[in-house]
Design an enzyme around this catalytic site. Structure first.
Site, PDB file in Angstrom:
ATOM      1  N   ASP A  67      45.222  22.304  37.144  1.00 52.34           N
ATOM      2  CA  ASP A  67      46.675  22.234  37.263  1.00 52.34           C
ATOM      3  C   ASP A  67      47.294  23.518  37.798  1.00 52.34           C
ATOM      4  O   ASP A  67      46.627  24.559  37.922  1.00 52.34           O
ATOM      5  CB  ASP A  67      47.292  21.888  35.894  1.00 52.34           C
ATOM      6  CG  ASP A  67      46.653  22.651  34.735  1.00 52.34           C
ATOM      7  OD1 ASP A  67      45.997  23.687  34.981  1.00 52.34           O
ATOM      8  OD2 ASP A  67      46.799  22.215  33.580  1.00 52.34           O
ATOM      9  N   ASN A 136      49.474  20.130  21.193  1.00 52.35           N
ATOM     10  CA  ASN A 136      49.961  18.751  21.076  1.00 52.35           C
ATOM     11  C   ASN A 136      48.916  17.735  21.565  1.00 52.35           C
ATOM     12  O   ASN A 136      49.217  16.560  21.733  1.00 52.35           O
ATOM     13  CB  ASN A 136      51.279  18.584  21.844  1.00 52.35           C
ATOM     14  CG  ASN A 136      51.128  18.795  23.346  1.00 52.35           C
ATOM     15  OD1 ASN A 136      50.015  19.013  23.846  1.00 52.35           O
ATOM     16  ND2 ASN A 136      52.222  18.740  24.070  1.00 52.35           N
ATOM     17  N   HIS A 138      47.326  17.847  24.516  1.00 50.73           N
ATOM     18  CA  HIS A 138      47.260  17.610  25.960  1.00 50.73           C
ATOM     19  C   HIS A 138      45.965  18.160  26.561  1.00 50.73           C
ATOM     20  O   HIS A 138      45.347  19.072  26.031  1.00 50.73           O
ATOM     21  CB  HIS A 138      48.514  18.142  26.685  1.00 50.73           C
ATOM     22  CG  HIS A 138      48.601  19.626  26.864  1.00 50.73           C
ATOM     23  ND1 HIS A 138      49.812  20.272  27.037  1.00 50.73           N
ATOM     24  CD2 HIS A 138      47.661  20.607  26.932  1.00 50.73           C
ATOM     25  CE1 HIS A 138      49.592  21.568  27.204  1.00 50.73           C
ATOM     26  NE2 HIS A 138      48.300  21.795  27.138  1.00 50.73           N
ATOM     27  N   GLU A 143      50.640  15.429  29.160  1.00 50.18           N
ATOM     28  CA  GLU A 143      51.310  15.523  27.876  1.00 50.18           C
ATOM     29  C   GLU A 143      51.198  14.202  27.103  1.00 50.18           C
ATOM     30  O   GLU A 143      50.881  13.167  27.692  1.00 50.18           O
ATOM     31  CB  GLU A 143      52.781  15.874  28.108  1.00 50.18           C
ATOM     32  CG  GLU A 143      52.996  17.199  28.854  1.00 50.18           C
ATOM     33  CD  GLU A 143      52.796  18.435  27.986  1.00 50.18           C
ATOM     34  OE1 GLU A 143      51.972  18.391  27.030  1.00 50.18           O
ATOM     35  OE2 GLU A 143      53.449  19.452  28.247  1.00 50.18           O
TER      36      GLU A 143
END
Ligand code: F6R
Length: 242
Positions: A67, A136, A138, A143
């Site tokens: 990314d 979280n 991810h 996400e």
């Protein structure tokens, strides 16, 4: 099958990850390697640099990063291009033409994402993908709620990720709101996947990913279905596992 390896410390985890990469490179010198940024991978890259100094060559490998922030120039110190140069590529003998990182400055994002997928295919697909884990759950910047079928795309970062990553920026407002990321399907197609998680702050996400239900609310949980995935943890990250 998902395998779980727990190491005593972050240092041991980093060394183990580097050893796995070395082994894969011995089997296939022109390995196609997927890479992650973030703080967890730094120890691994330090170890790879050390191994390079002792003779390990990266001249035949091809890399694809997961990314990049949208809107950050290559020269921006928080861009993942900058991170990769500084923390790894400047110190090993990888060929610049074999390095691939999504470009956060492109005008036509859709076209760029399709092209990124195409180049991965042309390289023969990813042999080994390194992942970090968001607190979280991810993976890449996929996400919670991201569809498992997703491919490289533009994504809006959640508030929790912006908060997690604010530590790298002067102020929270400086964290970009968008990123380009490989999709979950892109990641899942890698032949082997090593997810690295270190520290107490990841313990909850680890439990949800390996022990919980497979749900898009916890993107990393899909790795339970992968035929060759490894969760490489230190003790703190594994502390909530039974
Ligand atoms: C980075 C990436 C992210 C990080 C994750 C963990 O390329 O794709 O998924 O791996 O946010 O980040 P750290 O290691 O900083 O806790």
């Amino acid at each position: 099958m998902m395998k779980i390896i727990v190491k005593e410390s972050y240092e041991d985890l980093s060394k183990e990850a580097a050893k796995i990469i070395e082994r894969e490179m011995q089997k296939k010198p022109n390995l196609v390697l997927g890479l992650a940024t973030g703080s967890t991978s730094i120890g691994l890259y330090k170890e790879l640099i050390r191994m390079h100094k002792e003779g390990l060559s990266f001249s035949q490998i091809t890399t694809f990063n997961l990314d990049e922030y949208f809107g950050l120039d290559f020269s921006h110190p928080q861009s993942y291009h900058f991170y990769m140069q500084k923390n790894l590529f400047d110190h090993i003998d990888i060929k610049p033409r074999n390095i691939h990182i999504p470009d956060g400055m492109v005008k036509d994002v859709k076209k760029h994402c399709l092209e990124y997928e195409k180049v991965i295919k042309q390289a023969g697909g990813i042999d080994l993908q390194i992942l970090g884990l968001g607190s979280n759950g991810h993976i890449g910047f996929n996400e919670p709620g991201s569809p498992f079928a997703s491919r490289t795309h533009l994504i809006k970062l959640t508030e929790s990720t912006i908060e997690d990553n604010a530590r790298f920026f002067e102020k929270k407002e400086d964290v970009p709101s968008f990123a380009i990321t490989m999709g979950i399907q892109t990641i899942f197609e890698a032949r082997k996947i090593i997810l690295l998680a270190s520290g107490q702050s990841k313990a909850d996400a680890v439990v949800k990913s390996v022990g919980g239900q497979i749900t898009s609310q916890v993107p990393a949980s899909i790795l339970q279905k992968h035929s060759n995935s490894v969760f490489l943890l230190d003790k703190a990250a594994a502390s909530q596992l039974k």
